[in-house]
Structure formats: C-alpha cells, structure tokens
Motif scaffolding. Structure first.
Motif: not given
Lengths: 112, 889
Positions: B551-558, B584-587, B717-719, B724-729
């Motif tokens: 796509l030219g950009y990342d789609r996953e885990h955002i 757990q949050i990158v950016a 938006s957060a990458k 552990n997605l549920t905990e992050t959210i």
C-alpha cells in the motif's frame, strides 16, 4: 361401423326384428345383429341398452329377469302386442324408403 | 402382476354403481353383458386378462353410457342416498390417492428426496430474494407525502471527487429560499447528519442523529408520540428522541420537557418523542436536534451565505406533477444566488431535483445521506431469483417424469379399469401440488434459518413478518399453486396420455424431442454454474491482490481513535505523553483523516512556470509530526516534518510522487519548489513521499500534499506492539478517560481498509453463495437426467453386459454423453464469463490479469463434479443384474 344417427334409426327396426324371432337378452341381440349383417353393423353396450330401455318405455318391449340353470341372472326382452304392430308398420315403411332411394341412385325404367 | 377377474370387474362396476343415472338393475344388466362378452372371448382362446380388457373396450365408454342413459331417463328422480354414495366414493378415492402418493414416496425415497430437496432449495432462494427485493422497493414509502417529496442535489461539471461530479450537499439557505420564492414548493427543510454525545448526569451515549430545521416534520412523516409537531423544532436547543433512545437515557420516566447535555456543552430540552425509525427508511437517526442552535446553520441562513454546502435539502411539492416546471426555474436560482461574478456559465453549478422515492435505489451523489441501495442490484437479484426458481421447477419436472416411469403400470391399470383422462391428470397434479406444499413448508424453515445470515450479507434488516406483511401468506399460497401446477403439469399430462396397452406390455416411450429439451437444460445450468465459478474465483483473487498489495504504508497493529470531543485537541500533547508511557506503544500521531481514505480536495496553483489559470487539483492530508513512525510511509527525497523547524507548520509541505510527476519535476528538483495552496497559502516542498494508496484501488493514485497540522486532529493513531493487545487497548482507554468523557471508540487501521471494500467483499460472498447453489441445482438436474437415461437404456446395458462388456466400459459409455454436454457448457460460458469479469475488473485502477489457466481449472473442476453426479447412476446401472432387466420382455 355405422354412424350413430343411422344406427339409431335402424337400431329400432333391427331390435324389433330380432326379438320377433323370440325373446332374448342384450348380449345375444347384439350378436345376432352382428351375425346377420356379416359384421357390418355392431354397436356397444352403451348405445344398445339405452335403446332397449327407450323401446320399453314406449311400450314396445317388455322385460323380465330370468335365471336359467347354472347361469347368471339375465334381463330378457320380448315384443309386446304394440311392439308387433310397430314392427309390422316398420316393415311397410321400409321398403318404400328403400325403393325411393334405389330409384334415385340407380334409375330404371318402370311401368308404374 | 397377478390379475383377478372378480376384482377387476368389481372395480369396473363401482363408477356405475354410485352414479344415480344407473339403477341397480341397469348396472347388473351391464355387468351381465360384460361377463357374457368375457366368456365368449375366453372361449375363443383369450386369457382372462385379455378378455376382460377387450370386453371393457367393446362395452363402450362410461361417459357415453351416462349420456345415453340420461337421455332415456330424463326426468328420473335422483334418489337421495345416491348422492351420499357418490360422496363416499369420491372421498375414498381421495384416500386411495393419498395412500398411493405416500407409498410412492416411500418406495422411491431416494429420488423423492432429491426431487424435494431441489425444490426446497429453489423455493428458499426465491423467497429470500423476494424478501430482499420487496424490502428495497419499499423504502421511504411510509411518508404521507412520499410521491411529492424531492431532494436537491448539485452537479458541478468538471469538479470530480472520488470519481463523480455530483454532490448531494447544498447550502443551508436553499430550503427557505425555495419555500419563500417558489409557489410550487409547499415546504422545504435542511438537514444534516450529526453524531453527538448525549449526557444525563454521569451517563453519556454517543448517538447518530440529524440536525433539522422546524420544517422537517412538515416534509417527512415521523408522527410524534409525545410533544407537538408544530413547535417541536422551532426553539433552539430542542431535541427529539426516538422511543428506544428515550428509554435508554431516561428509563421509564416521562422524557418530555426534561433536559440533557448535548455534546458535553449545551443544555437541550426534549420536546418530542418519535417512534423508532423503520428499517426501510433512507434517513436513519436516533435523535433530531434543532438546527436553529447550530452555529453554522444560523450563520449561513442569517447572512444568506451560499458557498457553504454541507446541508441536504428536501422539499414537498404543492402539486404532484410540477417537478419539471420547478426544475426549469433552477438555473435562474443559481444565477441569482450561487454563481459568482464573472464565472464561466459552463462551469455553473446545476441544481438537480430528485424524487425522494428514487433516493434509495437511484442515487449517484457524493456525500449522500441515503442511497445505500442500487436498482441494478435489485434487478439482478430479481432475475437471479426467477432463474433459480425456474431451474428448480424444471429440474423437478425432469426428475418427476423419470420417477413416474416406474409408475406406468399403475397408470396403465387405472386406465384399463376406466379411470378418466381428467381423473388421472387430477391425481398427478394433486400429487405435485402436495409435494410442492411440503417443499414450501421445508423451504420456509430454511428461510427462517438463513434469513439472519442473508440479511447480513445484503446489509438489510430482513424479516419474515407474517402479520405485518400483507402479501406474504397469499403470496406463499399462490407460489405453491403456481409451482405445483407448473412443475406437475408435464408429468401429469405425460402419464395421462400413456397408452395402457403399450405400458402394460412393457414398451416405454423414447421420444427424442423431450430428450433434447432436457439436454439443453443441462447445458444451460452448467454454463451458468461455470460462469459463476469463474466470477467467484476472479473476485476472490482480486480481493486477495488488494489485500496483499503494497500500500505504501503500514496497515497492521495501528489503533485509530476518532476524535469526537472538540475539546480533546487541547489535551493532545498530554494524551500522547500518557500513551507513550506504555512500552507497548511505539508511536502516536494525530491526523486529519486516515491514509486509507483521504477525502479532502483542494487545489494548488502558481508554481514556477505556470500560467495564471493553471490549477492542479490535489488531495490534502493533515498530520502531526510523527505520522511516518505510525503509518510507515517512505520519504524518498528531502525530509519529513521536524519539530526543530517551526516554519514547517505554516509553510512546509510534503508532496507525493504523483504531484511531482504532474508538475513535471524530478524528485530532487521538487525539493524547495513553491506554489500557492488553496489560493491563500504559500507552500514550500520539503520532501517527497513515495506514492501510497490513499483511496480504494478503484482509483489511481492522485496528487497529494501532506501538511503539518498537529493541533487539528480528526483521528489519533497509535502504533502498538502485537502482543497483549487487549491490555494495550485497555490502557489507551484509561488514559483517554482522563481527558474526555466521550466513550472510547477505536478501530484498527486494517479494519478501516477492509471497509473500503465492504461492497466487493459482500459481492464476493454473494457470488460464492450463488455459485454453490447453481452447482447444486445443476447437479441435481444432471442426476435426474442420468437417472432417466439409465432407466431407458436398461435393456441395452443388460444386453451389453451379457455380451461381455465390463462395468468400467458401461460407465464410460453412459458418462460420455453427459460429458459432451458439460464440455459444451464450458465452451459457451467461458467467453461470456471472461467478458463480464474483465468489465468488472476495469472498475479497478489496480487489478489482476485473468489468464487461460483459470478457465481450464474451472472446466476441469466442473467436469469432475458432473462425472461424480453421473457416476452414481452409471455404476448402479452397470452393476444391475442383466437377467432381471431382460426378464420382462
């Protein structure tokens, strides 16, 4: 096989004539007609019996149930006095019609 | 078959006995005559059976006898108890028919099951589609003035957005102007979709509703359960709620006159309650807030501003057929209010009046408030439904004829004992209607089961409402009658026309014409199936392609959060810091929209070497500083935005390759170039971003500028790290709660992406559904034909076996014919499918190629399925004991 109309008109004469020779029942009457006409004339039950019944209603025939030995019950028909008279009348009428038709189809010089 | 003379005669006698025309004597006489004939014939040497048959024939027909007897006995009194006898006879005949029907079903369980199954599937499909079509056609009919309501849309020739230059949004002042200055308009209203936070005490709910002016209820029919329609929306800060929403917020308390907090800012008063919006309404909302409190609306109407198009205008005609008249007056309105001085008349906006009833199915506008349906879809589905029903009926007929071959003896005997033509037809038609009724009941069960799934597939709330839907029950009965008669009439007439003699002596019919019709049908069914298989595969592969394409950009885990609370902007920096505390949050970044679908369109001009009038339409993407870390686009020349360069905010911009190409710059040349953006801002290019797909792949990648705008956030938006997605959210939500009472609504970026292709995805699912269906029905049809032919060729097969043919040889022999049919179907379907799918693919700027491999594969697959279907019958026929088949000669 004759057309219905023709059979209807002559059926009466045929039946009366056959019964003049003695009382009889349906099937035999049929057979007789067939035999006498060499197979040219025959009809089925559904047309014969109604004619028998009509003639009976008109008083020209009488019927009675008979059972001969070792056989099934059958309804026999016989000419009444009125019937005999009607037959005689028919015998007179028929030849005339016949002659007329013969003249028309095959004219022959006659004296009268 | 064992023949008993007495039984036969008794059976022959019954119709006469119960007919009042014949007296008991008459019947005895006729029977006697029959017996005399039989005796005479038997004396001549005929068997009992033959004699009986011949005698019955000579005796003359029942119908004639009845007629003749009636003539003689005209006027005979019908005796009462004869009628009762006749009734009893008819009832017992009926019982006999039902018993025979059930017994036949039991004896031919396999065939009967397949026959009914085919019909059940066909009927169920037809009903599902009918429910859908009925639903679609019923949209917006509930409004009292439905045939007089129109909406106004704009055509801006040349100003294309996302592929169309038609727009559903209009200025706020249009409605009132129409009402005041045009006698053709009885009343007009402006409305706008609005998402708002409604609060009572500590509870908040986020709801989708409308902003509308006071005339809304004059145009549309939403009867107020509580409150006064005349005054409900006049006052600013008034709001109408639907019953469900009222219950959600206020419970059982009377909501009228109560207040709630609107958008966490203003106090609104509930001035009315309306019933929940029905499923078939283009306008969907749970509340209506008065537009008279909306700043934009007030500004636009008070100052008669005509260049802000964000409202939908609807109006009611005073007289039914005056739309054309009114339409003719629209250019003058545009002249007067909308067109600017010195504008080229060719580029003037055109106002288009569309009947409200066309909105759902025939809309083609950008930014529409309704128009979720499509009339093409409706026609397509209706056609498919009819075709499926027709196929099911024809298959049923075929199989029924094949099945009925086994019943020819029964028919022959019935005819011999005097069953009338009409009686036989009636019997078989009745059986067919019975089967259809049974199939319909089963089909209804299937529909109940599948309806939720199907409704989800077509995205409509479909229901089987026997009480509410006036057409449903009578429609179903009509369906049973129609299908039963249609499918059953051919077998019925076929059976009734059989000559008993032929049938009872084992000769069966091999008329070639019927054969040809069946074969044509098989070819047709398989051709359709093949086309559908090809369609399914192509759609699937295109979807795969789009999913996997770079796509030219990342789609996953955002994780993306839509910013509802305007106040959140002030807290953005703090929120970002909070979030980043979690390892757990990158950016984290803010942005105006999301890269999956950038919909802000502007233009630039005044670049070096351009003339006065040169303009380049571009899309605009606003972001914060860290968007590259979050979304992962590639800067291939120059640099991205930097916190150290304060001018980046007002002067800097990034462009994509497409922009550079459009302006004729190489990547290096582009850096430092300047132009004027939105007629006001001077921008300098600080970097070039590699092209990325900012729309669905229907569209090519257009020129884009990316602007730094960290304070205006439509989305945050957060990458995040994948574990552990549920905990992050949960932690994201906790942080958010500190800054805003609005409910935390998030979506993953890939979910956003998928939504772009929701329509295609559903279409793919539909295709898959219908493909399996078509294959099933085609296979059933083929099965039926195979059964029939195997039956017909029993003798031939037996002889071959006796002469030494192997089982394999016979199977091959029988299958060869059918495979020829399927091959023909492949030949017919391939070019058609190719053309159709190629056309569909052309709607995508980025697409796959269809190669011959696909068709070969499909062909092979279908041939295998056909082979499987035919093999059952062939193998059975090949294994049958030749002695048994040859015995009955």
């Amino acid at each position: 096989m004759l057309t219905r109309e023709l059979a209807g008109a002559s059926a009466k004469s045929l039946i009366l004539s056959v019964l003049a020779q003695g009382e009889s029942y349906g099937y035999v009457i049929l057979q007789r007609i067939e035999v006498l006409s060499d197979g040219a004339l025959s009809c089925d039950d559904s047309t014969l019996y109604p004619v028998l019944h009509r003639l009976k209603k008109q008083g020209l025939l009488a019927s009675s149930w008979r059972q001969a030995d070792n056989q099934r019950r059958r309804k026999y028909y016989a000419l009444t006095a009125k019937g005999k008279k009607a037959l005689a009348h028919e015998k007179q009428q028929c030849p005339r019609v016949d002659t007329v038709l013969a003249q028309l189809w095959d004219p022959q010089p006659r004296l009268t | 078959m064992f023949f008993d003379l007495e039984t036969a005669i008794a059976a022959w006698r019954r119709p006469y006995e119960v007919n009042p025309t014949f007296s008991v004597e008459d019947v005895d006489e006729l029977e006697g005559s029959l017996r005399d004939r039989i005796e005479a014939l038997m004396e001549k040497g005929l068997s009992e059976k033959a004699a009986f048959r011949s005698a019955v024939k000579r005796a003359g027909s029942y119908g004639r006898a009845e007629t003749e007897y009636r003539k003689v006995y005209w006027g005979k009194v019908k005796r009462e108890h004869r009628l009762k006898d006749e009734l009893i006879w008819r009832l017992s005949m009926l019982k006999n028919y039902v018993i025979i029907a059930l017994r036949t079903l039991r004896k031919q369980k396999g065939y009967a099951f397949i026959n009914i199954a085919g019909l059940v599937i066909g009927l169920a499909c037809f009903m599902l589609i009918l429910l859908f079509v009925q639903h679609e056609l019923s949209y917006d009919q509930f409004h009292e003035k439905a045939d007089r309501i129109y909406r106004v849309a704009r055509h801006l020739p040349g100003r294309v957005f996302l592929g169309s230059d038609y727009y559903a949004v209009t200025p706020a002042s249009l409605a009132s102007t129409l009402e005041k200055e045009y006698p053709e308009v009885a009343s007009a209203t402006s409305i706008k979709n609005q998402r708002a936070l409604l609060g009572l005490g500590k509870q908040h709910v986020l709801e989708e509703g409308l902003l509308a002016d006071a005339h809304f209820l004059d145009v549309f029919t939403f009867p107020l359960r509580l409150g006064d329609a005349k005054t409900a929306l006049i006052e600013p800060n008034s709001i109408l709620l639907t019953e469900s929403l009222a219950r959600k917020i206020f419970g059982d308390v009377d909501p009228l006159g109560r207040t709630l907090l609107y958008q966490n800012q203003d106090i609104y008063t509930v001035t009315g309650i309306i019933p929940d919006v029905p499923g078939n309404s283009s306008l969907r909302f749970t509340f209506i807030a008065s537009a008279h409190s909306n700043a934009d609306y007030l500004r636009d109407t008070a100052g008669a501003r005509w260049n802000n198009n964000s409202w939908h205008t609807f109006f009611v005609l005073t007289q039914r057929r005056s739309a054309a008249q009114l339409q003719a007056k629209m250019p003058a309105l545009v002249e007067k209010y909308i067109a600017q001085e010195g504008d080229d008349p060719a580029t003037h906006a055109q106002l288009i009046l569309q009947p409200f009833q066309d909105v759902h199915l025939r809309s083609y506008f950008n930014f529409d408030i309704g128009g979720r349906g499509s009339i093409t879809y409706v026609y397509l589905f209706a056609a498919i439904g009819l075709v499926i029903l027709l196929l099911a009926c024809i298959n049923y007929t075929n199989l029924a004829v094949a099945r009925s071959i086994k019943r020819t003896r029964e028919v022959g005997l019935r005819k011999v004992v005097g069953a009338g033509h009409r009686q036989l037809i009636g019997q078989f038609l009745g059986e067919s209607v019975l089967m259809t009724a049974l199939a319909l009941v089963l089909a209804l069960g299937l529909v109940h089961l599948l309806l939720p799934f199907f409704g989800h597939l077509v995205e409509r709330p479909l229901r089987l409402d026997y009480a509410g839907n006036g057409l449903l029950l009578p429609g179903l009965l009509a369906l049973v009658g129609l299908v039963g008669l249609l499918s059953g009439s051919y077998p019925a007439f076929f059976m009734a026309s059989l000559r008993p003699i032929e049938v009872l002596t084992g000769k069966t019919d091999r008329r070639a014409t019927r054969f040809r019709a069946q074969r044509l049908l098989i070819v047709g069914q398989y051709a359709i199936s093949i086309a559908l298989v090809v369609g399914s595969v192509v759609i699937y592969r295109q979807m795969q392609y789009m999913q996997q394409k770079e796509l030219g950009y990342d789609r996953e885990h955002i994780v993306t959060v839509r910013v509802q609370d305007a106040a959140l902007h002030q807290h953005y920096t703090s929120l970002r810091e909070e979030w980043l505390r979690n390892p757990q949050i990158v950016a984290v970044t803010s942005s105006g929209s999301l890269p999956t679908n950038i919909d802000w369109r502007q233009q630039i001009r005044g670049w070096a070497g351009s003339s006065e009038d040169d303009q380049l339409p571009i899309y605009r993407f606003d972001t914060g500083y860290d968007f590259l870390e979050v979304f992962g686009m590639e800067v291939i020349a120059g640099r991205s935005f930097s916190r150290e360069v304060p001018t980046d905010i007002d002067e800097g911009c990034l462009i994509n390759e497409a922009t550079a190409r459009a302006l004729g710059w190489t990547l290096q040349e582009a850096i430092g170039k300047q132009f004027i953006h939105d007629n006001i801002y001077e921008r300098t290019v600080i970097g070039v971003v590699k092209d990325f797909h900012m729309h669905s792949m229907h569209l090519t990648i257009e020129p884009l500028i990316i602007l730094l705008n960290p304070d205006q956030a439509g989305y945050i938006s957060a990458k995040v790290r994948p574990d552990n997605l549920t905990e992050t959210i949960a932690s994201l939500e906790r942080s958010m709660k500190q800054f805003s009472p609005y409910p935390f609504e998030y979506q993953f970026l890939d979910e956003h992406f998928d939504q772009l292709y929701k329509a295609e995805l559903h279409m793919g699912e539909m295709f898959g559904f219908f493909t399996i269906l078509a294959l099933l029905i085609a296979s059933l049809g083929l099965f039926g034909l195979a059964a029939y032919t195997a039956q017909q060729r029993t003798k031939e097969i037996s002889v071959r076996k006796v002469l030494g043919a192997s089982v394999v040889g016979i199977v091959a022999l029988l299958s060869k014919d059918f495979l020829k049919l399927v091959a023909l179907a492949v030949l017919i379907a391939t070019p058609l499918a190719y053309v159709a799918m190629q056309r569909w693919l052309e709607g995508f700027a980025y697409r796959i190629e269809i190669g011959p491999g696909l068709f070969v594969l499909t062909g092979v697959l279908v041939v295998l399925i056909a082979l499987l279907t035919v093999s059952y019958q062939s193998i059975r026929a090949a294994l049958a004991d030749p002695v048994k088949s040859l015995r009955y000669e």
